[in-house]
Design an enzyme around this catalytic site. Sequence first.
Site, PDB file in Angstrom:
ATOM      1  N   ARG A 155       0.848  -1.197   0.000  1.00 18.24           N
ATOM      2  CA  ARG A 155       0.000   0.000   0.000  1.00 18.24           C
ATOM      3  C   ARG A 155       0.880   1.242   0.000  1.00 18.24           C
ATOM      4  O   ARG A 155       1.598   1.512   0.961  1.00 18.24           O
ATOM      5  CB  ARG A 155      -0.933   0.025   1.202  1.00 18.24           C
ATOM      6  CG  ARG A 155      -1.736   1.342   1.279  1.00 18.24           C
ATOM      7  CD  ARG A 155      -3.003   1.271   2.106  1.00 18.24           C
ATOM      8  NE  ARG A 155      -2.774   1.158   3.528  1.00 18.24           N
ATOM      9  CZ  ARG A 155      -3.739   1.293   4.449  1.00 18.24           C
ATOM     10  NH1 ARG A 155      -4.986   1.533   4.069  1.00 18.24           N
ATOM     11  NH2 ARG A 155      -3.462   1.161   5.722  1.00 18.24           N
ATOM     12  N   ASP A 160      -5.026   2.230  13.594  1.00 16.46           N
ATOM     13  CA  ASP A 160      -4.072   2.948  12.750  1.00 16.46           C
ATOM     14  C   ASP A 160      -4.561   4.377  12.553  1.00 16.46           C
ATOM     15  O   ASP A 160      -5.455   4.843  13.257  1.00 16.46           O
ATOM     16  CB  ASP A 160      -3.813   2.215  11.426  1.00 16.46           C
ATOM     17  CG  ASP A 160      -5.010   2.216  10.487  1.00 16.46           C
ATOM     18  OD1 ASP A 160      -6.016   2.909  10.770  1.00 16.46           O
ATOM     19  OD2 ASP A 160      -4.958   1.528   9.457  1.00 16.46           O
TER      20      ASP A 160
END
EC number: 2.3.3.9
Length: 625
Positions: free
Chosen positions: A195, A493
Amino acid sequence: MINIRPHLQDLYPDVYTPEAQEALAVLAPFNKRIKEVMDQRMQRRARRQQQHERITFLDPQSTIPGTDINVQDARDGKFEGAAIPADLQRQWIQGTGPAAKPNAPVESSIRNVAYALLSGADGWMFDGEDALGQITIMSLDNQRNLKLAIHKDPLFLNVAKQVAAEINRWAESFLGRKTIDNWEDQLNFTTKIFRARGLHLDDRHIRDADGESMAASIVDLTLYVVNNYQALQQAGSSIVLYLPKIQTAEEAGVWNALISALENHLGLAVGTVKVYVLVEQLEATHQLMEIRAALGKHFVGYNTGRWDYINSVSDALAWDKSFVNPNIEAITMTYGYMRNYEDRVRRAVNTPDLNGNFALWQGGMEPNIPVGSEAGVSASMAKAVAGAEREQQAGASGKWVAHWKMVHIVRPVWEKVGQPNQLGREFPRLTYTQADADGLMQLEPAPTDIRGARNLLSVALQYGNAFGQGMQAAALKAADFFGNDDILYLMEDMATGEIRLSILWEWLHKGAVLTEADAATGVKAGDGFSTDLYKKLLDEEYEKLLKADNKDVFDASKTTTLPISKEIAEVYVLSDVKAPWFIDLLNINLNNTDLDEAKDRIRLYMDTLVNEGKRITENLDFVAA
């Protein structure tokens, strides 16, 4: 020409290889285009706030900006997409997490990669974005570790052998069986996915020839692909990326052009690099088929992430006094606007392109970790399995987990069914009515209370603190539950930290009505959420963190990064002008532990936002050679 911060080429010659630097120079002209579309983003956002506009669908007779694709053609599937490669046909479980640890030698840092590739996950999204700490030079550690693992360097193999034994010991104690028979074979099982950071972020270590900070998307894409494409292809693996935070088909078109240019530079056929897109933005749900068309032969699937998406809805409707989110715990994937969002995604992927190709739908994140009391773990794992079963039945071909220990707990949901995927499952085609648009903003009755506010605040404060310590992915829970093993820690996160402050901003600036009485604060049901109440809760939750054990809040952080986290939370929520990204305020304070300096930087950011309508995204500590 590019300008890399002094000495980094000497420290990371294996990452900043001559080939990588050459490719960065070739792609550097895209930096200007990316900055343009990000400026357009901010202008759209400002206009919507000022004119009280809701996001709408594109004109079907228009052309997707920056492309020659007609919007109606995109919606009808009149474009050439990608066939799903063999190693993406079955992705029942994808794990996610960074490939590096903060301030750790490579032998320790690279253990993250070993756990991932030995976990039994069908794919692992190694994160360069929301879960990867950015202090010092962690982004480069992340790239180095991935290269060592993908090239099966002896250092990595030695670590992997040790980690395999540790995984089996845990599996035998928790699952009653080993999960790894041959660790060397197991390393070949998991599809490697990366990512990259979104178009809205800048790299901390590179500027272009004009002195502009380089878009992190260019850097992440280039370093990962250039350093690893040959090894991946030799192993028979696809080159796969996740693309985050895309808001429009025009932005998807920029990504498509960027990837195609890199493929051309490397002599690869266009479409060699495959991409999933994380649907994390309200605007993107209005342009799902258009985004598929803009990415063309690169696109393989969508992922329905929860936290970023909630925040995007909150941000897009910051002007709307009638839109107030409830407690975060109530906003599940079956809640109002989330349910409608998920439904649009599954309909979009199951619309065929010109060649009859469908796309994949990867379900959402399971944040639980099986660590706690027997009762707590049992209850949480049952919820995790039930959530996976719901997504499988809804049409997802797999889902995410945030920790390697969850792989063999959730994967059996898809193993029992046995189908590699649900490509082409029949759902109604997408429609573009006012009712569809309203559904993407649909609220439902749910609690808004002091317990919810405390949870929002405590985790937001802890997350900001963890970020400053280099842990953008951290196991957290509200301070009131420290020491209670029946309440499990969740992997949080950037997105989960951001949405908590975003909801608190809503409650304060829209006068949220509290649904429950609270004896400790004297609040009655029907009272409004006020500035005084917010400040009181902020001080109380902060004091709990100062008194917490080192296990939950590092003692060293209590006089360094934790006060800065509190300052950011206070400014973010109290400011009349809502900050577009929580990560901006954290990024400008990376590697800074001085509270007075942090206050100056936060003030500079907010003043620039208010007076110029611009974000500060550069590394304020960058000193050019």
